[in-house]
Design a protein around this motif. Structure first.
Motif, PDB file in Angstrom:
ATOM      1  N   TYR A 391       0.813  -1.215   0.000  1.00 53.05           N
ATOM      2  CA  TYR A 391       0.000   0.000   0.000  1.00 53.05           C
ATOM      3  C   TYR A 391       0.844   1.261   0.000  1.00 53.05           C
ATOM      4  N   THR A 392       1.873   1.242  -0.860  1.00 54.89           N
ATOM      5  CA  THR A 392       2.724   2.404  -1.069  1.00 54.89           C
ATOM      6  C   THR A 392       2.728   2.750  -2.551  1.00 54.89           C
ATOM      7  N   VAL A 393       2.533   4.029  -2.866  1.00 53.60           N
ATOM      8  CA  VAL A 393       2.630   4.466  -4.266  1.00 53.60           C
ATOM      9  C   VAL A 393       4.111   4.528  -4.620  1.00 53.60           C
ATOM     10  N   VAL A 394       4.539   3.662  -5.544  1.00 49.10           N
ATOM     11  CA  VAL A 394       5.957   3.545  -5.868  1.00 49.10           C
ATOM     12  C   VAL A 394       6.303   4.118  -7.238  1.00 49.10           C
ATOM     13  N   GLN A 395       5.283   4.433  -8.038  1.00 49.95           N
ATOM     14  CA  GLN A 395       5.525   5.064  -9.343  1.00 49.95           C
ATOM     15  C   GLN A 395       4.379   5.992  -9.666  1.00 49.95           C
ATOM     16  N   ALA A 396       4.700   7.117 -10.310  1.00 48.77           N
ATOM     17  CA  ALA A 396       3.698   8.050 -10.808  1.00 48.77           C
ATOM     18  C   ALA A 396       4.242   8.619 -12.120  1.00 48.77           C
ATOM     19  N   ARG A 397       3.612   8.241 -13.232  1.00 48.31           N
ATOM     20  CA  ARG A 397       4.120   8.644 -14.544  1.00 48.31           C
ATOM     21  C   ARG A 397       3.009   9.225 -15.410  1.00 48.31           C
ATOM     22  N   GLY A 398       3.324  10.358 -16.049  1.00 55.24           N
ATOM     23  CA  GLY A 398       2.401  10.963 -16.997  1.00 55.24           C
ATOM     24  C   GLY A 398       2.738  10.556 -18.422  1.00 55.24           C
ATOM     25  N   LYS A 399       2.338  11.376 -19.359  1.00 57.65           N
ATOM     26  CA  LYS A 399       2.547  11.041 -20.774  1.00 57.65           C
ATOM     27  C   LYS A 399       4.026  10.944 -21.096  1.00 57.65           C
ATOM     28  N   TYR A 400       4.393   9.879 -21.800  1.00 50.65           N
ATOM     29  CA  TYR A 400       5.792   9.608 -22.168  1.00 50.65           C
ATOM     30  C   TYR A 400       6.708   9.559 -20.940  1.00 50.65           C
ATOM     31  N   ASN A 401       6.171   9.013 -19.845  1.00 47.07           N
ATOM     32  CA  ASN A 401       6.939   8.782 -18.614  1.00 47.07           C
ATOM     33  C   ASN A 401       7.389  10.061 -17.898  1.00 47.07           C
ATOM     34  N   ARG A 402       6.702  11.169 -18.128  1.00 47.93           N
ATOM     35  CA  ARG A 402       7.050  12.389 -17.388  1.00 47.93           C
ATOM     36  C   ARG A 402       6.666  12.228 -15.923  1.00 47.93           C
ATOM     37  N   SER A 403       7.284  13.059 -15.055  1.00 47.65           N
ATOM     38  CA  SER A 403       6.933  13.057 -13.640  1.00 47.65           C
ATOM     39  C   SER A 403       5.637  13.831 -13.424  1.00 47.65           C
ATOM     40  N   MET A 404       4.991  13.616 -12.278  1.00 50.33           N
ATOM     41  CA  MET A 404       3.729  14.324 -12.022  1.00 50.33           C
ATOM     42  C   MET A 404       3.988  15.790 -11.700  1.00 50.33           C
ATOM     43  N   ASN A 405       3.043  16.650 -12.086  1.00 50.73           N
ATOM     44  CA  ASN A 405       3.180  18.073 -11.821  1.00 50.73           C
ATOM     45  C   ASN A 405       2.548  18.419 -10.469  1.00 50.73           C
ATOM     46  N   GLU A 406       2.609  19.681 -10.083  1.00 48.43           N
ATOM     47  CA  GLU A 406       2.140  20.099  -8.760  1.00 48.43           C
ATOM     48  C   GLU A 406       0.641  19.881  -8.582  1.00 48.43           C
ATOM     49  N   GLN A 407      -0.127  20.163  -9.630  1.00 47.24           N
ATOM     50  CA  GLN A 407      -1.578  19.992  -9.525  1.00 47.24           C
ATOM     51  C   GLN A 407      -1.935  18.520  -9.331  1.00 47.24           C
ATOM     52  N   GLU A 408      -1.293  17.657 -10.106  1.00 44.92           N
ATOM     53  CA  GLU A 408      -1.540  16.222  -9.965  1.00 44.92           C
ATOM     54  C   GLU A 408      -1.096  15.721  -8.598  1.00 44.92           C
TER      55      GLU A 408
END
Length: 428
Positions: A391-408
Motif C-alpha cells: 500500500y505504497t505508491v511507488v511510481q507516478a508517470r504521466g505522458k511519455y513517462n514524465r513526472s507528475m506536476n504540482e496539480q496532480e
C-alpha cells in the motif's frame, strides 16, 4: 446440586467486577491500563471476550496477539510482562495498530538481552516508544541499524523473505549481518558496512540498494534505482541488474529518467518475450551502446502502447480483482478521478493514451504484486500510478513517462490520505 456458597476464582471475581462496571455504564476508556490487562486475562475463552468487547475491538486484537493460544504458564508470564509495561505509563497498550508488534515483543521476550524493568519511555510518541523498547530489550550493543528496528511496526517478513524480527535478534547479539541465514545473496564486508549506514525507514531491499550504490560512490542514482523494478521486485539475478546500473553510470550525460523504462524493456526481453520472439534469459547489454538501448526501449514502449490486434498469450482476456484500495473522486463537479485498472485491456488503453508500457504490468497485477491506478481530470488521462502490495505508491508517470506536476501531486496526496496509502520518498 451445585454449591451456591462456593467461592469464585480470582479471575471470575475480576470479571464480575468488570461486568458490574459495564452495567453501570462506566466506559473502559477510563480504566487504567493495569485494570484493562487484568480484565483481558479474566476470560477463559476468546468467545466470551469477543461477546463482551466485540471481535474487532482493540482489546480483542491485543488478546489475539498476546494471549490467544498460549499455554497457561506462558499466559501468566505474559500477564506479568504486560502489567509491568502498563506501569511504565506508555501509550503502547492504547494503540491498536501496535498490538501486532507488541505481540512479537512478548513472543520473543525470552531472547531479551535486558529486562523490562530498566526501560523508561523517553518519548510520548508510541511508535518511538516501541522502537526504544525493542532496542532496550534486544539490542545488547546498541548498533542494530535503525531501518531494522523501524520494521517492528509492521512485524512481518518483507518481500525478500527476510524476517526483520529474527534479524533484530541476530544482530542484537553482536552477530554480523552477512552471517544471517537465508539472505537472498551473499554480502561482502563492504556491503554490510554500507547497509548498516542505510537511512531509517528502509526495507531490506532498499538498504541493500543503498549499500550497492554507496560502494560505487553513486548514491545520486538511489532515487531512479528504487523507483525502477530494482526497488519493487524480489531480488533475483542481482549481479546482472547491477551491471545495468554500471552501464548507465559509465555513459555521460544520460538522463536518469530512462533507467526505469530500460529495465522494464530488459525484463520483458529476458523473462516474458512475445509470440515471435521467446524470452532470452541470457540477454545482456554487452557490446551495446546507450543510443541503441534507448532506441530499442522507445520502440518497445510504442509497441506496447499500440499493440491490440492479436492475443498470443491470452493477455486480452486477463482480469484481476485488484488491490483493496478505494478509488477517488474529487474536485468541482467530481472532475478528478483516480480509478484502479483491473484488466489487460484497461492497461493497454492507458498505455496507448499516455505513451508508456504500463500494459507490461498485467502479470504483476494479476498475481496481486501491485495495483495500477489512472488519474483523470475532466475525462482526460493525466497520470498512471503504481501501488505496491504494501500500500505504497511507488511510481507516478504521466505522458511519455514524465513526472507528475504540482496539480496532480495535490490530488494524489488527497487520495493517499483518503485511501490510507503512503508515498515512496523516491517518487518524483
Amino acid at each position: 446440586m451445585s454449591n451456591r456458597n462456593k467461592s469464585l476464582s480470582p479471575a471470575a471475581l475480576e470479571r464480575e467486577r468488570a461486568m458490574a462496571a459495564l452495567a453501570g455504564h462506566v466506559s473502559r476508556h477510563k480504566w487504567s491500563q493495569a485494570r484493562l490487562i487484568s480484565y483481558l486475562f479474566s476470560f477463559d475463552t476468546p468467545r466470551v471476550l469477543y461477546d463482551e468487547v466485540g471481535p474487532r475491538s482493540g482489546l480483542a486484537e491485543l488478546y489475539v496477539q498476546c494471549v490467544l493460544g498460549r499455554p497457561k504458564a506462558e499466559r501468566e508470564f505474559t500477564k506479568k510482562v504486560l502489567l509491568e509495561l502498563a506501569g511504565k505509563r506508555t501509550e503502547l497498550l492504547a494503540r491498536t495498530e501496535l498490538n501486532k508488534p507488541l505481540g512479537q515483543v512478548i513472543a520473543n521476550y525470552k531472547y531479551r538481552r535486558r529486562d523490562l524493568a530498566g526501560w523508561r519511555p523517553a518519548s510520548k510518541n508510541p511508535f518511538r516508544q516501541l522502537e526504544s523498547l525493542v532496542r532496550h530489550l534486544f539490542d545488547e550493543y546498541g548498533d542494530v541499524p535503525a531501518w531494522v528496528i523501524n520494521t517492528w511496526t509492521e512485524a512481518q517478513a518483507d518481500d525478500d523473505g527476510i524476517n526483520t524480527i529474527d534479524l533484530t535478534l541476530h544482530l542484537g547479539q553482536g552477530r554480523s549481518l552477512r552471517s544471517f541465514p537465508g539472505l537472498p545473496l551473499p554480502l561482502s564486508k563492504k556491503l554490510e558496512h554500507y547497509m548498516r549506514q542505510a537511512p531509517g525507514g528502509c526495507t531490506f531491499r532498499e538498504a541493500l540498494r543503498y549499500a550497492q550504490l554507496a560502494s560505487r560512490d553513486a548514491l545520486e542514482w538511489l532515487g531512479p534505482v528504487l523507483e525502477s523494478r530494482l526497488g519493487r521486485e524480489k531480488i533475483q539475478d542481482d549481479s546482472f541488474w547491477m551491471s545495468v546500473v554500471d552501464f548507465f553510470r559509465a555513459t555521460p550525460l544520460v538522463d536518469a529518467q530512462h533507467f526505469g523504462p530500460v529495465c522494464d524493456w530488459i525484463y520483458f526481453k529476458r523473462s516474458v518475450g512475445t509470440a515471435t520472439e521467446p524470452a532470452q534469459p541470457n540477454f545482456s547489454l554487452k557490446g551495446r551502446s546507450m543510443a541503441s538501448v534507448l532506441a530499442y526501449t522507445a520502440a518497445w514502449h510504442r509497441q506496447q502502447a499500440r499493440e491490440s490486434r492479436y492475443d498470443p498469450y491470452g493477455y486480452e482476456s486477463a482480469t484481476w480483482p485488484g488491490l483493496p484500495v478505494a478509488d477517488f473522486v474529487g474536485g468541482v463537479g467530481d472532475l478528478v478521478r483516480i480509478t484502479q485498472l483491473t484488466s489487460y485491456r484497461q492497461l493497454q488503453e492507458e498505455g496507448r493514451r499516455l505513451g508508456h508500457c504500463v500494459a507490461s504490468y498485467w502479470f504483476s497485477c494479476q498475481r496481486g504484486r501491485c495495483g495500477i491506478f489512472s488519474l483523470t481530470m475532466g475525462g482526460t488521462r493525466c497520470l498512471t500510478l503504481e501501488v505496491s502490495k504494501n500500500y505504497t505508491v511507488v511510481q507516478a508517470r504521466g505522458k511519455y513517462n514524465r513526472s507528475m506536476n504540482e496539480q496532480e501531486q495535490k490530488w494524489v496526496l488527497d487520495w493517499l490520505e483518503a485511501a490510507r496509502l503512503s508515498l515512496s520518498k523516491h517518487v518524483a
